[in-house]
Design an enzyme around this catalytic site. Structure first.
Site, PDB file in Angstrom:
ATOM      1  N   CYS A  46       0.840  -1.188   0.000  1.00 51.31           N
ATOM      2  CA  CYS A  46       0.000   0.000   0.000  1.00 51.31           C
ATOM      3  C   CYS A  46       0.879   1.243   0.000  1.00 51.31           C
ATOM      4  CB  CYS A  46      -0.913   0.001   1.221  1.00 51.31           C
ATOM      5  SG  CYS A  46      -1.866  -1.515   1.424  1.00 51.31           S
ATOM      6  N   ARG A  93       1.065   1.265  -5.975  1.00 54.45           N
ATOM      7  CA  ARG A  93       1.305   0.357  -4.845  1.00 54.45           C
ATOM      8  C   ARG A  93       0.014  -0.183  -4.255  1.00 54.45           C
ATOM      9  NH1 ARG A  93       6.664   1.135  -2.339  1.00 54.45           N
ATOM     10  NH2 ARG A  93       5.785   0.131  -0.516  1.00 54.45           N
ATOM     11  N   TRP A 110      -4.064  -1.731  -0.912  1.00 56.10           N
ATOM     12  CA  TRP A 110      -4.151  -3.027  -1.585  1.00 56.10           C
ATOM     13  C   TRP A 110      -4.671  -3.984  -0.535  1.00 56.10           C
ATOM     14  CZ3 TRP A 110      -1.898  -7.876  -0.909  1.00 56.10           C
ATOM     15  CH2 TRP A 110      -2.017  -8.759  -1.992  1.00 56.10           C
ATOM     16  N   ASN A 115       0.731  -0.185   6.466  1.00 55.37           N
ATOM     17  CA  ASN A 115       1.133  -1.201   5.492  1.00 55.37           C
ATOM     18  C   ASN A 115       1.647  -2.404   6.260  1.00 55.37           C
ATOM     19  OD1 ASN A 115       0.613   0.685   3.529  1.00 55.37           O
ATOM     20  ND2 ASN A 115       2.756   1.077   3.026  1.00 55.37           N
ATOM     21  N   GLY A 116       1.393  -3.599   5.736  1.00 57.16           N
ATOM     22  CA  GLY A 116       1.846  -4.811   6.396  1.00 57.16           C
ATOM     23  C   GLY A 116       0.675  -5.626   6.900  1.00 57.16           C
ATOM     24  N   GLU A 141       8.737 -15.294 -18.764  1.00 58.40           N
ATOM     25  CA  GLU A 141       8.471 -13.870 -18.550  1.00 58.40           C
ATOM     26  C   GLU A 141       7.408 -13.353 -19.513  1.00 58.40           C
ATOM     27  OE1 GLU A 141       8.754  -9.939 -17.044  1.00 58.40           O
ATOM     28  OE2 GLU A 141       9.037 -11.957 -16.241  1.00 58.40           O
ATOM     29  N   LYS A 198       3.833 -11.670 -18.349  1.00 57.25           N
ATOM     30  CA  LYS A 198       3.372 -10.346 -18.750  1.00 57.25           C
ATOM     31  C   LYS A 198       1.959 -10.403 -19.320  1.00 57.25           C
ATOM     32  CE  LYS A 198       6.070  -8.039 -17.023  1.00 57.25           C
ATOM     33  NZ  LYS A 198       6.523  -9.068 -16.242  1.00 57.25           N
ATOM     34  N   GLU A 234      -0.517 -11.024 -16.461  1.00 55.41           N
ATOM     35  CA  GLU A 234      -0.644  -9.910 -15.521  1.00 55.41           C
ATOM     36  C   GLU A 234      -1.581  -8.827 -16.012  1.00 55.41           C
ATOM     37  OE1 GLU A 234       3.383  -9.284 -12.976  1.00 55.41           O
ATOM     38  OE2 GLU A 234       3.582  -8.957 -15.118  1.00 55.41           O
ATOM     39  N   HIS A 286       5.656 -33.329 -24.154  1.00 53.89           N
ATOM     40  CA  HIS A 286       5.452 -34.131 -22.952  1.00 53.89           C
ATOM     41  C   HIS A 286       4.232 -33.631 -22.171  1.00 53.89           C
ATOM     42  CE1 HIS A 286       9.184 -36.258 -23.583  1.00 53.89           C
ATOM     43  NE2 HIS A 286       9.809 -35.105 -23.745  1.00 53.89           N
ATOM     44  N   LYS A 318       2.533  -3.099  -6.989  1.00 52.61           N
ATOM     45  CA  LYS A 318       3.911  -3.050  -7.440  1.00 52.61           C
ATOM     46  C   LYS A 318       4.902  -3.645  -6.453  1.00 52.61           C
ATOM     47  CE  LYS A 318       7.184  -1.873 -10.253  1.00 52.61           C
ATOM     48  NZ  LYS A 318       7.325  -2.643 -11.501  1.00 52.61           N
TER      49      LYS A 318
END
Length: 612
Positions: free
Chosen positions: A2, A27, A74, A102-103, A485, A489, A492, A508, A607
């Site tokens: 946050c 954030r 968040w 935050n946390g 990656e 992307k 996301e 396989h 983020k």
């Protein structure tokens, strides 16, 4: 994950707090709120949704005062609604207390039960509200907010970055840190506190990064820091090394697009001052290890999360290839809880863009506890990981605002390439071979500019992918991590299911998914395994699967087999990942744009992941 901003000084606080929240919205963007002190009154405004919703409400109902705190959330405990938005308030009247946090408070349920047993009524489902009520109960008539906060902190289990205000102490902001970042901005007649330096940069370049266990009291003219156990602290004052303009969107449609386009400069900046052409090597100033100590290393462990983990996988291939050292890549959230056998000749590197990733920080501390040299590769100067590591390498990528990391990945891969070169030259890598790597790295920025110039072709491929429900990304050797990656992307920011696989693994299991509606994206520049990759492309084509291929300019065979061919310049294999990832980043960006997704603020993500 946050954003926190606090201010005390001569100006109206709300505009400063809102501007800071806009800079930190990457954030967390589930809800936002402010609490300001207007004389002996506490003005509280908070709204679910983006910062603009809060801003609109403040136009209708301003929050006056020159001291205040703010937050963009968040969600962890309770859904995103007005009640669960921060700040949270405990107590009433002049003795009320507003808190942003935050946390995660791990013992919040037990604390809540204890408070409810003595008649406290809760208004939210959050863990944070217990902090506000605890401080309010400690804040008696004539008591000091700073002392009240210090008495409550030992009762909290978990992590926190806190900012607290109360009408009982006008003009005062109290902050506290344990496992979640806080930075103090030192101005002239004003002071600020924030969870990220970008919120402070427009006001001052002088900052003090709080350490775990420290509590700060801010007034317009002064500040003091005290450690909960060690008493008063004289902090180190740092200067921010980037301009606030670097975090501005400019003429770009989205931060993600801006940061993709910055990558030629990103690679240049990561290399600046580190290449030694005359010695055919690279050098670093912050490793804090002698060549003799580095030659003694017999094993390297790279620890990271998410995109940084993919960059570490590229590093594994490069270090093993150039330095002949065995490398293991570990998920930080798993490494810290495993009893991984590490001997005294193992070197541990942790990777984190923010330098605050909770799992990576935990892994760093566990490695250090066990006595291993633990170095960091991160982007944010003064971050917790940068401070606690035994040494390390800064990325110098500048602020990355887009939630989906792009330029930080390229900076990490660049640094890992330099590190592989450095370790290789300390061992068996010859001068001519080292010089060839130097030449290749120096050619990357111009090659990246050519990749970016091919964006129209990438948009055509994105139009094909936008309707897909699932996409496979396939690559061999150095390009397997690039495939991972690329899939990440796309997931996301477009919410399309995507998976990355080593190309040979397709038969396989994943081959069962191939049909005309399931595209495959091959990362297949020319190299030692190119012919084998072409055979795998043929296998997909035989099952009517659409193919998008990233390959070397002039590769007519791959182009013939592809529905969409995305060329990159012909470069040595060791730097190909830096080129091949960019079309995948642009592909994900344009798919998300075509689908109308919120590219810079993808759902459920933020983020800087500062919770486990």
């Amino acid at each position: 994950m946050c954003g926190i901003v606090g201010y005390t000084g001569p100006h109206e606080a709300s505009p400063i707090l809102l501007a800071g929240l806009r800079r930190l919205e990457y954030r967390g963007y589930d809800s936002a709120g402010v609490a300001t002190l207007d004389g002996d009154r506490l003005a509280l405004r908070k709204k679910a949704g983006r910062v603009r919703v809060l801003e609109e409400s403040l136009l209708e109902q301003p929050a006056r005062g020159s001291c205040g705190i703010s937050h963009t959330r968040w969600a962890t405990h309770g859904p995103a609604n007005d009640r669960n938005a921060h700040p949270h308030v405990g107590g009433e009247g002049p003795g009320s207390v507003a808190v942003v946090h935050n946390g995660v408070i791990e013992n919040h349920a037990a604390l809540r039960q204890g408070l409810e047993a003595v008649g406290v009524e809760f208004r939210s489902q959050t863990d944070t509200e217990v902090i506000a009520h605890l401080i309010a109960r400690e804040l008696g008539d004539g008591d000091d907010l700073f002392d009240a906060v210090n008495r409550v902190l030992p009762r909290l289990e978990g992590t926190y970055g806190l900012a607290v205000v109360s009408p009982r102490c006008p003009g005062q902001v109290v902050g506290a840190k344990l496992g979640s970042p806080l930075v103090v901005g030192l101005g002239e007649g004003e002071h600020l506190i924030a969870s990220d330096p970008s919120a402070i940069a427009p006001h001052t370049a002088r900052v003090a990064f709080l350490q775990d266990g420290e509590v700060v009291r801010l007034t317009p003219d002064d500040f003091e820091i005290r450690h909960r156990e060690r008493g008063p602290i004289t902090p180190r004052i740092d200067r921010l090394d980037w301009s606030p303009d670097l975090a501005e969107l400019g003429a770009h449609a989205h931060y993600m697009l801006k940061e993709i386009r910055e990558q030629p400069d990103t690679v240049r900046d990561a290399c600046r001052g580190r290449l030694r052409r005359g010695e055919g090597t690279a050098a670093f100033g912050g490793l804090n290890m002698t060549p003799r100590q580095l030659r003694r290393v017999r094993r390297v462990v790279l620890v990271a999360c998410g995109t940084s983990w993919h960059a570490a996988l590229v590093g594994e291939y490069l270090i093993e290839r150039l330095a002949s050292l065995p490398v293991e890549v570990e998920y930080a959230g798993e490494f810290r809880y495993r009893n991984a056998p590490l001997d005294d000749r193992t070197l541990v590197f942790v990777l984190s863009q923010s330098g605050e990733t909770a799992d990576t920080l935990g892994a760093l501390r566990e490695s250090k506890r066990r006595g291993h040299p633990t170095l960091a590769i991160c982007n944010v100067v003064g971050s917790t990981i940068a401070r606690e590591a035994d040494g390390g390498i800064y990325l110098h990528a500048g602020p990355e605002v887009g939630v989906a990391s792009t330029k930080a990945f390229s900076a990490q891969v660049t640094v890992l390439t330099l590190l592989a070169l450095h370790l290789g030259r300390l061992r068996q890598l010859s001068f001519p071979d080292g010089l060839a790597v130097v030449d290749a790295i120096e050619g990357v920025p111009d090659a990246l500019a050519r990749v970016l110039a091919a964006e129209p072709r990438i948009i055509e491929a994105a139009e094909r992918l936008a309707a897909a429900r699932s996409v496979l990304f396939l690559g061999r050797d150095l390009h397997f991590p690039v495939a991972l990656e690329g899939a990440l992307k796309l997931k996301e920011i477009s919410y399309i299911h995507a998976e990355g696989y080593p190309t040979a693994e397709m038969k396989h299991g994943p081959l069962a998914l191939i049909d005309p509606e399931t595209p495959s994206v091959f990362i297949a520049p020319r190299g030692s395994l190119h012919a084998k990759t072409l055979s795998n492309v043929e296998e997909v084509r035989a099952r009517m699967g659409p193919v998008i291929a990233v390959g070397t300019e002039g590769d007519e065979e791959l182009a013939r087999l592809s529905d969409h061919f995305l060329p990159i310049p012909d470069m040595p294999e060791v730097v190909q990942p830096l080129l091949a990832v960019v079309p995948l980043q642009l592909l994900a960006y344009h798919v998300a744009r075509l689908k109308g997704c919120d590219i810079d603020k993808p759902r459920n993500l933020a983020k800087s992941v500062t919770v486990e």
